[in-house]
Design an enzyme around this catalytic site. Sequence first.
Site, PDB file in Angstrom:
ATOM      1  CE  LYS A  13      -4.577   0.592   0.820  1.00 44.95           C
ATOM      2  NZ  LYS A  13      -5.580  -0.233   0.106  1.00 44.95           N
ATOM      3  NE  ARG A 179      28.973  27.017 -12.992  1.00 38.96           N
ATOM      4  CZ  ARG A 179      28.794  25.806 -13.467  1.00 38.96           C
ATOM      5  NH1 ARG A 179      28.259  25.625 -14.654  1.00 38.96           N
ATOM      6  NH2 ARG A 179      29.146  24.746 -12.762  1.00 38.96           N
ATOM      7  CD  GLN A 235      29.898  17.146 -13.701  1.00 37.59           C
ATOM      8  OE1 GLN A 235      29.876  18.327 -13.345  1.00 37.59           O
ATOM      9  NE2 GLN A 235      29.517  16.765 -14.912  1.00 37.59           N
ATOM     10  CG  HIS A 263      21.333  25.651 -16.753  1.00 40.76           C
ATOM     11  ND1 HIS A 263      22.592  25.199 -16.441  1.00 40.76           N
ATOM     12  CD2 HIS A 263      20.726  24.627 -17.404  1.00 40.76           C
ATOM     13  CE1 HIS A 263      22.736  23.962 -16.889  1.00 40.76           C
ATOM     14  NE2 HIS A 263      21.622  23.584 -17.472  1.00 40.76           N
TER      15      HIS A 263
HETATM   16  O1  LIG Z   1      29.090  21.953 -13.457  1.00 45.06           O
HETATM   17  C1  LIG Z   1      28.769  21.679 -14.629  1.00 45.06           C
HETATM   18  N1  LIG Z   1      28.896  20.414 -15.072  1.00 45.06           N
HETATM   19  C2  LIG Z   1      28.576  20.040 -16.351  1.00 45.06           C
HETATM   20  O2  LIG Z   1      28.715  18.849 -16.736  1.00 45.06           O
HETATM   21  C3  LIG Z   1      28.063  21.050 -17.194  1.00 45.06           C
HETATM   22  N2  LIG Z   1      27.645  21.061 -18.488  1.00 45.06           N
HETATM   23  C4  LIG Z   1      27.258  22.320 -18.774  1.00 45.06           C
HETATM   24  O3  LIG Z   1      26.781  22.692 -19.890  1.00 45.06           O
HETATM   25  N3  LIG Z   1      27.432  23.132 -17.698  1.00 45.06           N
HETATM   26  C5  LIG Z   1      27.938  22.364 -16.699  1.00 45.06           C
HETATM   27  N4  LIG Z   1      28.276  22.662 -15.428  1.00 45.06           N
END
Ligand SMILES: O=c1[nH]c(=O)c2[nH]c(=O)[nH]c2[nH]1
Length: 314
Positions: A13, A179, A235, A263
């Site tokens: 459930k 950024r 990453q 973004h």
């Molecule tokens: O931190 C990022 N990793 C990416 O793999 C990636 N690819 C992207 O277009 N911008 C970013 N920024």
Amino acid sequence: MADGLKLEQRHGKSRVRVARVWRNSVTGKDLIVEWSVAVSLVTDCLPAFTSGDNASIVATDSMKNTVYVKAKECTEVVSVEEFAIILAKHFTSLYPQVESATISIVEKPWERLVLGWQPHSHGFKAGSEKHTAEVTLKKNGTMTLTSGIEGLAVLKTTKSGFEGFVRDKYTILPDTTERILATEVTTKWRYAFEWLSDIPPKPFCFTQRYQEVKEVLLETFFGPPQVGVYSPSVQNTLYLMAKVVLNKFLDITSLHLRMPNLHFLPVNLSTKTNPNIIKFADDVYMPTDEPHGTIEATVTRCMSKCRSQSQDQG
Ligand SMILES: O=c1[nH]c(=O)c2[nH]c(=O)[nH]c2[nH]1
């Protein structure tokens, strides 16, 4: 095996919503939790599927009722993990035909209201990110236990860049060392407990561990308040976040992190007659999550073999 066919089955459930209030006559403060519970059982009930014989089926309606009965029985405050374990224990021990139980719970983030620095005795407001827990318990007592965070929205206005990536005929994105970095972190970590009997006694507090993991993830994402920390990519930041958790909490064996790259695009506006109405100067952005980058990883603490391998590699 039936009819020369292999059948793998489970039933349960989902989205059983329960709220539990604990009233404390000493402090005068009420506490409430609201949970959405999913129960999923692997049951020895082949005839139910193959010949319509329901004799072994635990009705999903009974599973739903059990959630409320067990919540009632919790007269002391329990964490979301403890409640998941209570339910899993119940289903695997009460019913001989139940081979394993998976209980997943999402907690709604009710937070005590603070008015003029004063915590309210019975007032709560909804926070943002959610605490999750999932336990799978087999009849023989082996288990996996994970906790997690859903929807932890974070943003920093600087100390983030992305450069040195593959550049070919499809590439438009310029290198940048400036950024906005924004994401909504979803994470699950697995505890080292492999048997029900490994669960530490009552003083071990899963709720406190949840808060500590969240704190460490945030500290690593943002860096110190005055100076921050530079992120060369989502990453790398994701990996460092997982690494700090695994180094700090030895009862956690692995951590999965999902961090979409939400973004904030630089806005540059111009017309033929009016060039540079807006020339981007790290000030006006267009936030968008469609499309967005999807970045996720699982980081696991290696056992001794893996440790010596990485030492060999220096
Ligand atoms: O931190 C990022 N990793 C990416 O793999 C990636 N690819 C992207 O277009 N911008 C970013 N920024």
